[in-house]
Scaffold this active site. Sequence first.
Site, PDB file in Angstrom:
ATOM      1  N   GLU A 235       0.791  -1.234   0.000  1.00 60.12           N
ATOM      2  CA  GLU A 235       0.000   0.000   0.000  1.00 60.12           C
ATOM      3  C   GLU A 235       0.825   1.288   0.000  1.00 60.12           C
ATOM      4  O   GLU A 235       0.659   2.164   0.861  1.00 60.12           O
ATOM      5  CB  GLU A 235      -0.983   0.000   1.176  1.00 60.12           C
ATOM      6  CG  GLU A 235      -1.975  -1.144   1.126  1.00 60.12           C
ATOM      7  CD  GLU A 235      -3.043  -1.099   2.189  1.00 60.12           C
ATOM      8  OE1 GLU A 235      -4.123  -1.676   1.964  1.00 60.12           O
ATOM      9  OE2 GLU A 235      -2.811  -0.483   3.255  1.00 60.12           O
ATOM     10  N   GLU A 355      -6.401  -7.489  -1.550  1.00 57.82           N
ATOM     11  CA  GLU A 355      -6.921  -7.455  -0.181  1.00 57.82           C
ATOM     12  C   GLU A 355      -8.387  -7.066  -0.254  1.00 57.82           C
ATOM     13  O   GLU A 355      -8.747  -6.096  -0.922  1.00 57.82           O
ATOM     14  CB  GLU A 355      -6.194  -6.419   0.688  1.00 57.82           C
ATOM     15  CG  GLU A 355      -4.776  -6.743   1.081  1.00 57.82           C
ATOM     16  CD  GLU A 355      -4.235  -5.739   2.105  1.00 57.82           C
ATOM     17  OE1 GLU A 355      -5.044  -5.108   2.835  1.00 57.82           O
ATOM     18  OE2 GLU A 355      -3.000  -5.571   2.169  1.00 57.82           O
TER      19      GLU A 355
END
Length: 462
Positions: A235, A355
């Site tokens: 991320e 995710e």
Amino acid sequence: METHNRLGLRTISLILFLTLTKSLSSTAFDVSEYEDWESVDTADSILSYGSELGDMEENEWQMVQTKGNQFVVNDQPFYVNGFNTYWLMVFAADESTRGKVTEVFKHASSVGMSVCRTWAFNDGQWRALQKSPSVYDEDVFKALDFVVSEARKYKIRLILSLANNWEAYGGKAQYVKWGNAAGLNLTSDDEFFSHPSLRSYYKAHAKTVLNRVNTFTNITYKEDPTIFAWELMNEPRCTSDSSGDVLQDWIKEMAFYVKSIDPKHLVEIGLEGFYGPSTPQKYQFNPNSYAQEVGTDFIRNHQVLGVDFASVHIYPDSWISQSIADSHLPFIKSWMEAHIEDAEKYLGMPVVFAEFGVSAKAPGYNSTYRDNLINTVYKTILNSTKKGGSGAGSLVWQLFPDGTDYMDDGYSIVLSKSPSTSSIISLQSTRLALFNSLCSKKCRWGCKKRNVLEKVLIHDEL
């Protein structure tokens, strides 16, 4: 997991087919309605393609590659149903918890999951892999070796992430601390992306991991097909530069560098999927206005040379509202469809929803909602799959074994305690495995089996 013999695979293929057709709906599967099959017996056809899958499994464990907008293994489609369990290396570093690593892989394998995403970093923290720049704890590295070797036993491939944007497990903040300790006088964690010394720290870590020789298998990581892909960072965000130029430059350098060491494995960035300044017309798909200001740019970032597939995350309970809301599931569908379309039109690569999940701590949460969320993700993947689209798979966040409640961030799924969720995951795995085996290199999109795939894999009741 040992390689099955041919007879075992034929039997398993038939069981999968019968289980699948029984699960899909209350309506019986009528072979006679498929005129394209002519006089071919359904079960024999399924078994025949199951045998082709057996040929693949009996061959050497092959690298995953991309072919257009799809993943392939041994030139056969490889659609992904997988999971995240980030802490495997840390648990493997302690003999008292190492067995939990095996449990995770065993449970995931039992419901047909084929890919796990986990951390190949722990920087300057408790049980650190990298104690300081280029200084490693060999025992922790051996723990990562164990994770890779154990995954191979269960025929589960790994996406290994090389660094963290967040402070957990060190992250870019730890690199900045190391830089300051070396006298660099850094003032922002985002200098991780721009300062030459911190870039060199990261590259040294990547090189060390890629060139690691596994002490359990004696296979160098960069030669091991168990590794599905390298993820540059979990991320990444560079909020100090909303233009996205700083992060773009970092991605270019690091993707090229990883590929220069290891041209065989796939590389992905680890992005959440937010649309940035290069595509303002797509801001409407972002979950909130802040998403366009974090320095990431989904399409631009993924056009970098050396990036093989796109990654997207899905967290409406973090991005839209903490309370479960009616808007969450429609958002998931539109978010996924937008990225699948972009991967097809602009990127020409697969996209993995790496995710997704919902926290049990979210106000209004219940297990039925979680099942509906997972179903929404899976159905959207299958809607792409039936067309040969870029929707290449998904990785639920996150799978836990029994007895690890103290690690739960609210998103954990313990299969033994979640029978309905387990059944949904298993059905998705079955559908994708059947699809992968039917659409082998001998069965292109125009083949006579395509209508059957569309009827069997995609159904109103997911």
